[in-house]
Design an enzyme around this catalytic site. Structure first.
Site, short mmCIF file in Angstrom:
data_model
loop_
_atom_site.label_atom_id
_atom_site.label_comp_id
_atom_site.label_asym_id
_atom_site.label_seq_id
_atom_site.Cartn_x
_atom_site.Cartn_y
_atom_site.Cartn_z
CG HIS A 101 -2.19 -1.01 1.08
ND1 HIS A 101 -2.42 -2.29 1.41
CD2 HIS A 101 -3.09 -0.56 0.80
CE1 HIS A 101 -3.53 -2.63 0.97
NE2 HIS A 101 -4.05 -2.34 0.83
CE LYS A 117 -3.32 -0.14 4.58
NZ LYS A 117 -5.00 0.28 5.62
N1 LIG Z 1 -12.98 -0.14 2.29
C1 LIG Z 1 -12.23 -0.57 1.18
O1 LIG Z 1 -12.41 -0.85 0.93
C2 LIG Z 1 -11.48 0.89 1.99
C3 LIG Z 1 -10.20 1.31 0.72
C4 LIG Z 1 -10.17 2.50 1.25
C5 LIG Z 1 -9.16 2.48 2.17
N2 LIG Z 1 -10.17 2.30 3.89
C6 LIG Z 1 -10.48 2.08 4.85
O2 LIG Z 1 -10.56 3.86 4.82
C7 LIG Z 1 -10.50 4.95 6.12
C8 LIG Z 1 -9.96 6.70 5.64
O3 LIG Z 1 -9.52 6.19 4.34
P1 LIG Z 1 -9.05 7.41 3.29
O4 LIG Z 1 -7.25 6.97 2.52
O5 LIG Z 1 -9.63 7.72 2.24
O6 LIG Z 1 -7.69 8.12 4.47
P2 LIG Z 1 -7.91 9.57 4.48
O7 LIG Z 1 -7.42 10.24 3.22
O8 LIG Z 1 -7.12 10.05 6.33
O9 LIG Z 1 -9.64 10.52 4.78
C9 LIG Z 1 -10.00 10.23 6.51
C10 LIG Z 1 -10.93 11.17 6.46
O10 LIG Z 1 -11.72 11.07 7.32
C11 LIG Z 1 -11.55 11.72 8.29
N3 LIG Z 1 -11.28 11.43 9.87
C12 LIG Z 1 -10.54 10.75 10.37
N4 LIG Z 1 -11.25 10.67 11.60
C13 LIG Z 1 -12.20 11.81 11.97
C14 LIG Z 1 -12.52 11.65 13.08
N5 LIG Z 1 -12.52 11.05 14.37
N6 LIG Z 1 -13.25 13.17 12.88
C15 LIG Z 1 -13.55 13.72 11.51
N7 LIG Z 1 -13.29 13.38 10.67
C16 LIG Z 1 -12.13 12.62 10.55
C17 LIG Z 1 -10.27 12.86 7.84
O11 LIG Z 1 -10.46 14.23 8.24
P3 LIG Z 1 -9.43 15.19 8.36
O12 LIG Z 1 -9.22 15.11 6.33
O13 LIG Z 1 -9.75 16.74 9.20
O14 LIG Z 1 -8.51 14.75 8.79
C18 LIG Z 1 -9.97 12.56 6.19
O15 LIG Z 1 -11.68 13.23 5.20
C19 LIG Z 1 -9.38 4.12 6.37
O16 LIG Z 1 -9.36 3.06 7.33
C20 LIG Z 1 -8.44 3.47 4.62
O17 LIG Z 1 -8.19 2.22 6.03
C21 LIG Z 1 -10.98 0.92 3.27
#
Ligand SMILES: NC(=O)c1ccc[n+]([C@@H]2O[C@H](COP(=O)([O-])OP(=O)(O)OC[C@H]3O[C@@H](n4cnc5c(N)ncnc54)[C@H](OP(=O)(O)O)[C@@H]3O)[C@@H](O)[C@H]2O)c1
Length: 267
Positions: free
Chosen positions: A145, A149
């Site tokens: 990844h 991550k």
């Molecule tokens: N299931 C799947 O297929 C899949 C695929 C990809 C990723 N994921 C998972 O999805 C999650 C997000 O991934 P990403 O790559 O999109 O991460 P990212 O770019 O860091 O986005 C996370 C988002 O969630 C917000 N956030 C996180 N904690 C928060 C809180 N306590 N209160 C309010 N907002 C919060 C962040 O806000 P801020 O920017 O303000 O911090 C940001 O907008 C991770 O756990 C990742 O492993 C899953």
């Protein structure tokens, strides 16, 4: 028309889901949630007329959550109180969090998927089949990844391992080997080894190897962009909006659950 509350709307997944939904006719985002400190707070979500807010309200059909454990668990409580269906894609949740998700699923429909890609979920099914057909093969799971991550191994790598041990009627904790270093790392029969690669902008790659004497099978899925996760998440949201309370995975969404149950039950 199904309405979505998009959590973490400014994040990598939130942005990819918004881009995909903009091309869809049967689903729309009517709430976008970000932190107050986020640059999108009280700004328009890209190419929409939806203003990004801090608090979720109970007027969407489905909450789509790809954020972090703390926010996901707060949203779960809200959805349970207000009978809103959920798609949870957040990874790195604790055992306690997962118990809470199971409990909440008595009241609301939840798709909980460490990976929403259709191809990854096909990989789960193929890994179950390989474990059934090659029960004595040495199993190694390798994942790669991007360098942002935080959790390792990935939720998807663990899920592949989980599908394999369920087929073999084992517990993952009993057979998983997460690191090898030094002079005392001889492989034990039945171990499932996990290896992790982190770097650049790799969207997500997983290989399950079934290694026998003289031959091996490798099942590999490579995501080229996050759009594949976004498409799966939207498919899950459309599906879960129509479901009774319960805990579901992407194999349910794809109609493959009974095929997997058949593979696992075969002697
Ligand atoms: N299931 C799947 O297929 C899949 C695929 C990809 C990723 N994921 C998972 O999805 C999650 C997000 O991934 P990403 O790559 O999109 O991460 P990212 O770019 O860091 O986005 C996370 C988002 O969630 C917000 N956030 C996180 N904690 C928060 C809180 N306590 N209160 C309010 N907002 C919060 C962040 O806000 P801020 O920017 O303000 O911090 C940001 O907008 C991770 O756990 C990742 O492993 C899953």
């Amino acid at each position: 028309m199904i309405s979505i509350a998009l959590m973490g709307a400014s994040g990598r997944m939130g942005s990819a889901i918004n881009r995909y939904i903009l091309q869809c006719d049967s689903i729309r985002i009517n709430q976008a949630i970000v932190r107050r400190s986020n640059r999108y707070f009280e700004q328009l979500l890209d190419n929409t007329s939806v203003i990004c807010r801090e608090s979720l309200t109970p007027n969407s059909d489905v909450v789509v959550d790809f954020t972090g454990p703390e926010m996901t668990m707060a949203n779960l409580k809200f959805c349970q109180e207000h009978h809103m269906a959920m798609v949870i894609g957040t990874t790195g949740l604790s055992e306690q969090d997962i118990i809470q998700i199971h409990k909440a699923s008595a009241d609301i429909a939840i798709v909980f998927a460490a990976n929403t890609s259709v191809a990854v979920n096909l990989t789960y099914l193929l890994a179950s089949l390989a474990a059934k057909v090659m029960p004595d093969a040495d199993v190694e799971i390798i994942e790669a990844h991007h360098h942002h991550k935080k959790d390792a191994p990935s939720g998807t790598a663990l899920a592949i391992g989980q599908h394999i041990v369920e087929t073999k009627k084992q517990a993952l904790d009993d057979v998983a080997v997460y690191s090898r270093h030094g002079n005392d790392c001889l492989r034990q029969q039945g171990d499932i080894g996990f290896s992790t690669i982190r770097g650049g902008d790799i969207a997500g790659e997983h290989t399950a190897m079934f290694i026998g004497e003289g031959e091996r099978v490798e099942i590999t899925q490579r995501a080229i962009t996050r759009d594949t996760f976004a498409q799966g998440a939207v498919k899950a949201a459309e599906w879960v909006a129509q479901q009774k309370p319960g805990l579901y995975g992407m194999l349910d969404v794809l109609g493959l659950k009974s095929l997997e149950a058949f593979i696992k039950s075969k002697q």
